[in-house]
Design an enzyme around this catalytic site. Structure first.
Site, short mmCIF file in Angstrom:
data_model
loop_
_atom_site.label_atom_id
_atom_site.label_comp_id
_atom_site.label_asym_id
_atom_site.label_seq_id
_atom_site.Cartn_x
_atom_site.Cartn_y
_atom_site.Cartn_z
N ASN A 64 0.82 -1.20 0.00
CA ASN A 64 0.00 0.00 0.00
C ASN A 64 0.86 1.26 0.00
O ASN A 64 2.09 1.21 0.15
CB ASN A 64 -0.91 0.01 1.22
CG ASN A 64 -1.89 -1.15 1.22
OD1 ASN A 64 -2.53 -1.42 0.21
ND2 ASN A 64 -2.01 -1.83 2.34
N CYS A 73 -5.50 -8.12 -3.95
CA CYS A 73 -5.97 -6.92 -4.66
C CYS A 73 -6.56 -7.35 -5.99
O CYS A 73 -5.84 -7.83 -6.87
CB CYS A 73 -4.82 -5.95 -4.87
SG CYS A 73 -5.28 -4.53 -5.88
N GLY A 74 -7.86 -7.21 -6.13
CA GLY A 74 -8.52 -7.66 -7.35
C GLY A 74 -8.11 -6.87 -8.57
O GLY A 74 -7.88 -7.44 -9.65
N ASN A 75 -8.01 -5.55 -8.46
CA ASN A 75 -7.58 -4.75 -9.61
C ASN A 75 -6.12 -5.03 -9.96
O ASN A 75 -5.74 -5.09 -11.13
CB ASN A 75 -7.77 -3.26 -9.32
CG ASN A 75 -9.23 -2.87 -9.28
OD1 ASN A 75 -10.03 -3.31 -10.10
ND2 ASN A 75 -9.60 -2.05 -8.31
N ASN A 164 -8.69 -9.75 1.63
CA ASN A 164 -8.61 -8.50 2.37
C ASN A 164 -9.91 -8.32 3.14
O ASN A 164 -10.99 -8.66 2.64
CB ASN A 164 -8.42 -7.30 1.44
CG ASN A 164 -7.02 -7.21 0.89
OD1 ASN A 164 -6.08 -7.75 1.47
ND2 ASN A 164 -6.85 -6.52 -0.21
N GLU A 215 -9.59 2.51 1.40
CA GLU A 215 -8.71 1.36 1.52
C GLU A 215 -7.70 1.57 2.64
O GLU A 215 -7.07 2.63 2.72
CB GLU A 215 -7.98 1.10 0.20
CG GLU A 215 -8.90 0.66 -0.92
CD GLU A 215 -8.12 0.06 -2.08
OE1 GLU A 215 -7.38 -0.92 -1.85
OE2 GLU A 215 -8.25 0.57 -3.21
N ARG A 216 -7.57 0.55 3.49
CA ARG A 216 -6.61 0.66 4.59
C ARG A 216 -5.21 0.83 4.00
O ARG A 216 -4.80 0.11 3.08
CB ARG A 216 -6.66 -0.57 5.50
CG ARG A 216 -6.32 -1.88 4.84
CD ARG A 216 -6.28 -3.03 5.83
NE ARG A 216 -5.94 -4.27 5.13
CZ ARG A 216 -5.76 -5.44 5.73
NH1 ARG A 216 -5.88 -5.54 7.04
NH2 ARG A 216 -5.45 -6.51 5.03
N CYS A 224 -11.74 -0.79 -6.11
CA CYS A 224 -11.16 -1.86 -5.28
C CYS A 224 -11.84 -3.16 -5.66
O CYS A 224 -13.05 -3.32 -5.45
CB CYS A 224 -11.35 -1.56 -3.79
SG CYS A 224 -10.77 -2.87 -2.68
N GLY A 225 -11.08 -4.09 -6.23
CA GLY A 225 -11.66 -5.34 -6.72
C GLY A 225 -12.18 -6.23 -5.61
O GLY A 225 -13.30 -6.76 -5.69
N THR A 226 -11.36 -6.44 -4.56
CA THR A 226 -11.84 -7.27 -3.45
C THR A 226 -13.02 -6.61 -2.76
O THR A 226 -13.94 -7.28 -2.29
CB THR A 226 -10.72 -7.55 -2.43
OG1 THR A 226 -10.23 -6.31 -1.90
CG2 THR A 226 -9.58 -8.33 -3.06
#
Length: 303
Positions: A64, A73-75, A164, A215-216, A224-226
């Site tokens: 991050n 991370c989906g993306n 995540n 997002e943390r 954010c994919g997830t």
């Protein structure tokens, strides 16, 4: 240090391919902060390393903006999958990518000219037990529409981990919520020992939802994919959408298609796009590595 910068729906990453040779700079946490900085580095939502794996075809490590390492991370997965195919490291579809959140399977939609159009990721089964989020409380119960107080305000949250952890809240208008205020309050609450991502969702109809995310470790991002997957799972658990229909998730950076199948697995489909490629100036990270007096290295670096 050659890099590729890509984005998935505006969620951007600086990516280093280490399949042939590892970088000689090993402080990845500090390097992620440097390259993500828009003024002293390249500028991104994080840094990704592509590595070899003993348990999958490839491995992805993601860091991050604050230097912390993320589990998934989906993306980022879509971006990595496109690079691996375009650079001919991956010669078949589907193939697998190891993350800290588990091994993910990716499948590519390729046109007649071998250009990747869409990437579908098998995100696995959502984790709902509080001890899997992790979240304080009875470890063997779920947090579904559960009221909690943060900084004196009560919010009803549904918690889902897609590798995540995500705390999802449902609102009437995602653009009217002060996500920059409630995001860090919930992210850093004692309720979540490892911090948490914070998502707000508006269910438009049985096939569409709007979604924004804090997002943390990174703050507000374009996508954010997830989180999109967690939002669909949470909306299903709260009986707001039909589990067996593909759901279009509208994010600030664009749309994803998410489905939660009858076998319990979540699938995510979307695009990944190149921004630029280049070489990181060695002086930047050498200067960063020399600073060990506790000062912010970005104040001393040079671009």
């Amino acid at each position: 240090m050659l890099f590729t910068k890509m984005h998935g729906l505006g969620n951007s990453y600086v990516i280093f391919n280490q399949l042939e040779a590892e970088m000689d700079y090993q402080d990845y946490n500090q390097l992620a902060q440097l390259v993500s900085d828009v003024n002293f580095g390249i500028g991104s939502d994080g840094m990704i390393l592509i590595c070899s794996s003993d348990v999958a075809d490839f491995q992805m490590r993601i860091f991050n903006v604050d230097g912390s390492e993320a589990k998934n991370c989906g993306n980022g997965l879509r971006c990595v999958a496109k690079i691996l195919f375009d650079q001919k490291y991956a010669t078949k579809s589907p193939f697998t990518i190891e993350t800290l959140g588990g091994v993910m399977s990716v499948e590519l939609d390729v046109d007649n000219e071998k250009h990747v159009q869409y990437i579908t990721v098998d995100m696995g089964e959502p984790k709902l037990l509080k001890n899997k989020i992790p979240m304080r409380g009875d470890p063997f119960t779920f947090a579904i529409d559960e009221p909690h107080s943060f900084e004196g305000e009560v919010y009803r949250i549904t918690c889902v981990s897609m590798g995540n952890p995500h705390a999802i809240m449902f609102v009437d208008d995602v653009n009217e919520v002060l996500l920059e205020k409630i995001g860090p309050e919930i992210e850093n609450s004692d309720l979540f020992p490892n911090r948490i991502n914070v998502g707000i969702v508006h269910v438009k109809n049985s096939r569409e939802i709007d979604y924004r995310v804090w997002e943390r470790g990174s703050g507000i991002t374009m996508a954010c994919g997830t989180g999109a997957c967690a939002a669909v799972v949470a909306a299903t658990l709260n009986h707001m959408i039909d589990r067996h229909l593909p759901i279009t998730v509208h994010l600030p950076g664009g749309d994803l298609t998410v489905s939660w199948d009858e076998h319990g697995r979540v699938w995510k489909r979307g695009k990944a796009t190149y921004i630029c490629q280049g070489e990181l100036d060695r002086d930047i990270y050498i200067i960063g590595s020399m600073i060990d007096d506790g000062n912010d290295f970005r104040q001393n670096g040079r671009g």
